[in-house]
Design a protein around this motif. Structure first.
Motif, PDB file in Angstrom:
ATOM      1  N   ARG A  14       0.616  -1.146   0.057  1.00  0.00           N
ATOM      2  CA  ARG A  14       0.091   0.017  -0.070  1.00  0.00           C
ATOM      3  C   ARG A  14       0.942   1.375  -0.093  1.00  0.00           C
ATOM      4  N   ASP A  15       1.663   1.532   1.036  1.00  0.00           N
ATOM      5  CA  ASP A  15       2.341   2.709   1.145  1.00  0.00           C
ATOM      6  C   ASP A  15       3.450   2.686   0.234  1.00  0.00           C
ATOM      7  N   HIS A 207       5.053   4.656  12.521  1.00  0.00           N
ATOM      8  CA  HIS A 207       5.298   4.543  11.131  1.00  0.00           C
ATOM      9  C   HIS A 207       6.354   5.712  10.779  1.00  0.00           C
ATOM     10  N   HIS A 209       9.015   7.230   7.893  1.00  0.00           N
ATOM     11  CA  HIS A 209       9.589   7.270   6.638  1.00  0.00           C
ATOM     12  C   HIS A 209      11.120   7.502   6.826  1.00  0.00           C
ATOM     13  N   ASN A 249       9.247   4.308   3.122  1.00  0.00           N
ATOM     14  CA  ASN A 249       8.860   4.044   4.439  1.00  0.00           C
ATOM     15  C   ASN A 249      10.387   3.245   5.047  1.00  0.00           C
TER      16      ASN A 249
HETATM   17 MG    MG Z   1       3.373   6.462   4.944  1.00  0.00          MG
END
Ligand code: MG
Ligand code: HMG
Length: 299
Positions: A14-15, A207, A209, A249
């Motif tokens: 997804r990301d 989360h 990055h 990420n």
């Molecule tokens: Mg993200």
């Protein structure tokens, strides 16, 4: 002290993929998700039921979710921004979702064309349907450590949004360093503010990055205050098209290498994650950013 085990929340399909310029064939996305699940990851975030104009790469979400061969031990959540997304997700057999907002107004406007308050209001019917269907909901908060448009973000604002999401029935939160600006002491300060306000540590995930190379250091800082859910992306794929300059990420391989080296269990087979990244890499048109992956390929 450090936890004895960590739940690695894989967001690569997804990301990771949402930021790839070249359209990746649906069949290869499905195979990538299945390989990640078979690697032992407990959660593989699979796609997004957002506007196909906002994220063309994930406009095949329904096909992905209906054709995926699922393991019963793995969750396959998808992003859902509004009721329309929820209806599409339910029709495709989705059983786990994530809603997403932010701690800064300008990012929320650019990302989902709403104020933070409007976004929370848009989630209400989504959460109601999720409750009826017994579907667990994760809530993402973006720009927790900094905003691409506004710069510094007040941690008090993060707390307010977090409390509203939990009160609305979200089961867990993911605190997003959307543009990869956080540093470890800041991570500790923000997490301590939330924990001191009474937010349960088991409901919080991080989360990061890795835009400026601080993601792993930030994870270590978060583990030291009790966090046990960490988001990462196979190969270090990723970014956010609505966050200028957001790089990939934190790479799942780099995270697993650090955790396993410190004796922290994840239940994930690192070699199999490398194999999943190696499988998707030729379709991306560039080399995956993960340091561990690059070292493994050079060996
Ligand atoms: Mg993200
Ligand atoms: P809008 O234009 O304000 O929405 O977009 P609207 O309700 O006016 O609808 C406009 C059109 O989109 C309509 O179509 C709708 O039917 C359609 P038209 O009538 O013009 O043909 N539409 C939809 N179609 C399919 N599925 C839907 C849907 N909703 C509306 N669910 C909207 C508002 C929220 C829809 C849009 O801005 C959007 O989809 N944004 C998503 C952006 C996104 O996915 N960003 C990346 C994910 S967040 C992220 O990466 C951060 C995170 O990783 C954490 C971190 O790192 O911080 C989670």
């Amino acid at each position: 002290t450090l936890p004895t085990s960590v739940r690695v929340f894989e967001v690569g399909p997804r990301d990771g993929l949402q930021n790839e310029k070249v359209q990746i064939p649906t069949e290869q996305k499905i195979q990538f998700i299945q390989m990640l699940a078979e690697a032992g990851l407990p959660v593989v975030e699979a796609s997004s039921f957002v506007s196909p104009r906002a994220i063309p790469q994930l406009s095949d979400a329904a096909t992905v979710m209906t054709h995926l061969k699922r393991l019963t031990t793995v969750d396959y959540p998808v992003l859902v921004p509004n009721l329309k997304g929820m209806e599409r997700a339910l029709a495709a057999g989705v059983r786990s979702i994530a809603v997403f907002t932010a701690a800064s107004e300008s990012f929320t406007r650019h990302n989902i064309n709403a104020t933070i308050a409007e976004s929370l209001a848009n989630f209400r019917p989504v959460l109601e349907l999720a409750r009826q269907e017994d579907i667990p909901v994760r809530g993402y908060i973006s720009t927790v450590f900094g905003c691409p448009y506004e710069g510094a973000v007040d941690p008090q604002r993060v707390l307010e949004v977090a409390q509203e999401l939990l009160a609305a029935g979200v089961a867990e939160l993911s605190l997003g360093d959307t543009i990869g600006v956080a540093t470890p002491i800041q991570v500790v300060n923000v997490l301590e503010l939330l924990l001191n306000a009474g937010l349960p540590v088991q409901q919080l995930g991080v989360h990061f990055h890795d835009t400026r190379g601080t993601a792993l250091a930030n994870v270590l800082a978060a583990l030291q205050v009790g966090i046990t859910t960490v988001d990462s992306s196979a190969g270090g794929l990723g970014g956010c098209p609505y966050a200028p300059g957001a790089a990939g990420n934190l790479a799942t391989e780099d995270l697993l290498y650090m955790l396993h080296g410190m004796g922290i269990q994840t239940g994930v087979d690192l070699d199999k994650v490398v194999a999943a990244t190696a499988y998707i890499a030729p379709f991306l048109g560039h080399a995956p950013a993960s340091k561990y992956y690059q070292a493994a390929m050079a060996a």
